[in-house]
Design a protein around this motif. Structure first.
Motif, mmCIF file in Angstrom:
data_model
loop_
_atom_site.group_PDB
_atom_site.id
_atom_site.type_symbol
_atom_site.label_atom_id
_atom_site.label_comp_id
_atom_site.label_asym_id
_atom_site.label_seq_id
_atom_site.Cartn_x
_atom_site.Cartn_y
_atom_site.Cartn_z
ATOM 1 N N SER A 196 -90.401 12.392 -106.469
ATOM 2 C CA SER A 196 -91.053 12.930 -107.665
ATOM 3 C C SER A 196 -92.015 11.925 -108.285
ATOM 4 C CB SER A 196 -90.014 13.374 -108.692
ATOM 5 O OG SER A 196 -89.312 12.259 -109.223
ATOM 6 N N GLN A 197 -91.844 10.651 -107.970
ATOM 7 C CA GLN A 197 -92.776 9.618 -108.415
ATOM 8 C C GLN A 197 -93.810 9.313 -107.345
ATOM 9 O OE1 GLN A 197 -92.612 8.374 -111.605
ATOM 10 N NE2 GLN A 197 -90.987 9.903 -111.832
ATOM 11 N N LEU A 198 -93.344 9.265 -106.094
ATOM 12 C CA LEU A 198 -94.206 8.849 -104.993
ATOM 13 C C LEU A 198 -95.291 9.862 -104.675
ATOM 14 C CD1 LEU A 198 -94.808 6.870 -102.680
ATOM 15 C CD2 LEU A 198 -93.036 8.025 -101.324
ATOM 16 N N ARG A 199 -94.933 11.125 -104.612
ATOM 17 C CA ARG A 199 -95.902 12.122 -104.154
ATOM 18 C C ARG A 199 -97.035 12.357 -105.153
ATOM 19 N NH1 ARG A 199 -93.784 17.172 -101.029
ATOM 20 N NH2 ARG A 199 -95.965 17.018 -100.363
ATOM 21 N N PRO A 200 -96.789 12.434 -106.460
ATOM 22 C CA PRO A 200 -97.929 12.500 -107.385
ATOM 23 C C PRO A 200 -98.831 11.262 -107.300
ATOM 24 C CG PRO A 200 -95.949 13.264 -108.476
ATOM 25 C CD PRO A 200 -95.506 12.673 -107.177
ATOM 26 N N ALA A 201 -98.229 10.088 -107.044
ATOM 27 C CA ALA A 201 -99.038 8.879 -106.882
ATOM 28 C C ALA A 201 -99.915 8.985 -105.638
ATOM 29 C CB ALA A 201 -98.142 7.655 -106.801
ATOM 30 N N GLU A 202 -99.403 9.625 -104.592
ATOM 31 C CA GLU A 202 -100.206 9.844 -103.386
ATOM 32 C C GLU A 202 -101.396 10.755 -103.681
ATOM 33 O OE1 GLU A 202 -96.752 9.323 -99.941
ATOM 34 O OE2 GLU A 202 -97.160 11.309 -100.772
ATOM 35 N N THR A 203 -101.183 11.759 -104.514
ATOM 36 C CA THR A 203 -102.300 12.622 -104.908
ATOM 37 C C THR A 203 -103.374 11.824 -105.640
ATOM 38 O OG1 THR A 203 -101.070 14.702 -104.999
ATOM 39 C CG2 THR A 203 -102.969 14.520 -106.442
ATOM 40 N N ALA A 250 -104.084 8.670 -105.333
ATOM 41 C CA ALA A 250 -104.791 7.857 -104.345
ATOM 42 C C ALA A 250 -105.730 8.714 -103.500
ATOM 43 C CB ALA A 250 -103.785 7.133 -103.455
ATOM 44 N N ALA A 251 -105.287 9.910 -103.156
ATOM 45 C CA ALA A 251 -106.115 10.801 -102.343
ATOM 46 C C ALA A 251 -107.367 11.240 -103.093
ATOM 47 C CB ALA A 251 -105.298 12.016 -101.910
ATOM 48 N N LEU A 252 -107.220 11.580 -104.367
ATOM 49 C CA LEU A 252 -108.385 11.975 -105.160
ATOM 50 C C LEU A 252 -109.374 10.812 -105.272
ATOM 51 C CD1 LEU A 252 -106.616 14.013 -107.988
ATOM 52 C CD2 LEU A 252 -107.997 14.934 -106.115
ATOM 53 N N HIS A 253 -108.856 9.593 -105.396
ATOM 54 C CA HIS A 253 -109.721 8.417 -105.426
ATOM 55 C C HIS A 253 -110.476 8.282 -104.109
ATOM 56 C CE1 HIS A 253 -111.101 4.396 -106.536
ATOM 57 N NE2 HIS A 253 -110.727 3.990 -105.323
ATOM 58 N N ALA A 254 -109.784 8.529 -102.989
ATOM 59 C CA ALA A 254 -110.433 8.457 -101.680
ATOM 60 C C ALA A 254 -111.543 9.498 -101.540
ATOM 61 C CB ALA A 254 -109.397 8.632 -100.572
ATOM 62 N N LEU A 255 -111.364 10.635 -102.203
ATOM 63 C CA LEU A 255 -112.400 11.679 -102.178
ATOM 64 C C LEU A 255 -113.571 11.340 -103.099
ATOM 65 C CD1 LEU A 255 -110.199 14.923 -102.299
ATOM 66 C CD2 LEU A 255 -111.315 13.914 -100.293
ATOM 67 N N GLY A 256 -113.408 10.334 -103.937
ATOM 68 C CA GLY A 256 -114.446 9.972 -104.896
ATOM 69 C C GLY A 256 -114.427 10.839 -106.138
ATOM 70 N N ILE A 257 -113.260 11.407 -106.464
ATOM 71 C CA ILE A 257 -113.141 12.315 -107.609
ATOM 72 C C ILE A 257 -112.411 11.597 -108.736
ATOM 73 C CG2 ILE A 257 -112.185 14.497 -108.426
ATOM 74 C CD1 ILE A 257 -112.476 15.493 -105.536
ATOM 75 N N ALA A 258 -113.131 11.305 -109.785
ATOM 76 C CA ALA A 258 -112.548 10.611 -110.933
ATOM 77 C C ALA A 258 -112.441 11.513 -112.152
ATOM 78 C CB ALA A 258 -113.380 9.373 -111.276
ATOM 79 N N ASP A 259 -113.406 12.407 -112.317
ATOM 80 C CA ASP A 259 -113.453 13.252 -113.511
ATOM 81 C C ASP A 259 -112.723 14.564 -113.236
ATOM 82 O OD1 ASP A 259 -114.000 14.259 -115.972
ATOM 83 O OD2 ASP A 259 -116.134 14.643 -115.610
ATOM 84 N N CYS A 282 -103.523 9.144 -97.327
ATOM 85 C CA CYS A 282 -102.818 8.630 -98.505
ATOM 86 C C CYS A 282 -101.416 9.217 -98.645
ATOM 87 C CB CYS A 282 -103.620 8.932 -99.770
ATOM 88 S SG CYS A 282 -105.208 8.057 -99.862
ATOM 89 N N TYR A 283 -101.132 10.317 -97.972
ATOM 90 C CA TYR A 283 -99.835 10.973 -98.110
ATOM 91 C C TYR A 283 -98.856 10.417 -97.078
ATOM 92 C CZ TYR A 283 -102.342 14.201 -101.128
ATOM 93 O OH TYR A 283 -103.095 14.748 -102.141
ATOM 94 N N ARG A 284 -98.561 9.124 -97.204
ATOM 95 C CA ARG A 284 -97.721 8.454 -96.210
ATOM 96 C C ARG A 284 -96.316 9.067 -96.142
ATOM 97 N NH1 ARG A 284 -101.027 7.022 -92.948
ATOM 98 N NH2 ARG A 284 -99.212 6.178 -91.850
ATOM 99 N N SER A 285 -95.800 9.531 -97.250
ATOM 100 C CA SER A 285 -94.450 10.110 -97.231
ATOM 101 C C SER A 285 -94.374 11.333 -96.330
ATOM 102 C CB SER A 285 -94.013 10.487 -98.650
ATOM 103 O OG SER A 285 -94.770 11.588 -99.145
#
Length: 256
Positions: free
Chosen positions: A98-105, A107-116, A222-225
């Motif tokens: 419940s902590q790890l998977r939202p953190a993966e999201t 990181a993934a959004l950052h990899a997509l270049g989506i900040a806003d 980014c979704y290593r789990s």
């Protein structure tokens, strides 16, 4: 995407469909292309309703990049935290996931270049969204605004959480005057191209350029789990290469 296990009541029990079968099928080849602004008009907010962390990238990473580049407002509603993806015997406990998977999201959004992007976490129980479908519908009704374009998992996707999200999103969109567009995710793994449920007449193909394809692959990493075998139980990865192959295409499919 959460795994369909005995624990989370998977609804589909068919053999997996190889990506080559989709690639060679005329149904998919004939799907017409669509422009991003045909999916989301310039004055519309995009609301992405994701059953589990990773569904927003599996299903619509390309769309998210298109929207971000054109300055659209985006709201991501994370329905569950994906805390039951590994089962009760795994060292990946529900509390950890419940902590790890939202953190993966994130990181993934950052990899997509989506900040806003705005993110609302509904924290409904993973694998039991159907038991809370009315609650989800009411929650969506509180967040949706007339004129929004809602993107949700297809209501016949083959996973109970995905289907509950699709139906709740459909009903909430109707009640608030929003447009609903559905995204097939589990369909690629469990259905076959000739399955009678697939609404090919509604399908539209959104093209991803080379940079978008590379960013989507990086985001999925980014979704290593979900990508690595569970050494505590001996279970294979939830997203093995044959599943990821469905999402390494140069396009995404939407049911409009």
């Amino acid at each position: 995407m959460a795994t369909v296990t005995e624990e989370n009541h998977g609804a589909v029990d068919n053999p997996a469909t190889d990506e080559a079968r989709w690639r060679d099928d005329p149904h998919l080849a004939k799907v017409p292309q669509v422009h991003p602004e045909t999916l989301v008009s310039p004055d519309s907010r995009a609301v992405i309703v994701a059953p589990h962390p990773d569904d927003e990238v599996l299903g619509c990473a390309g769309l998210l990049m298109h929207l971000a580049r054109s300055g659209h407002r985006i709201l991501l509603i994370a329905v569950s935290d994906g805390e039951r993806s590994h089962g009760s015997e795994s060292s990946f406990s529900s509390g950890l996931l419940s902590q790890l998977r939202p953190a993966e999201t994130s990181a993934a959004l950052h990899a997509l270049g989506i900040a806003d992007i705005s993110i609302m976490r509904a924290e409904l129980p993973d694998s039991r969204v159907g038991e809370h479908q009315r609650k989800l519908q009411d929650l969506l009704g509180a967040y949706l605004q007339r004129g929004d374009t809602v993107f949700a998992s297809w209501h016949r996707d083959g996973h109970p959480d995905h289907e509950a999200v699709g139906m709740a999103s459909r009903d909430a969109a109707r009640a608030t005057g929003c447009r609903l567009i559905e995204i097939p995710i589990w369909m690629w793994h469990w259905r076959t191209p000739d399955h009678p449920d697939i609404p090919w007449q509604r399908a539209r193909k959104l093209t991803l350029d080379d940079d978008m394809q590379a960013r989507k692959k990086a985001a999925l990493e980014c979704y290593r789990s979900q990508l690595e075998p569970d050494h505590s139980t001996g279970n294979p990865a939830i997203l093995p290469p044959e599943v990821l192959a469905h999402f390494h295409r140069d396009f995404e499919i939407y049911f409009v």
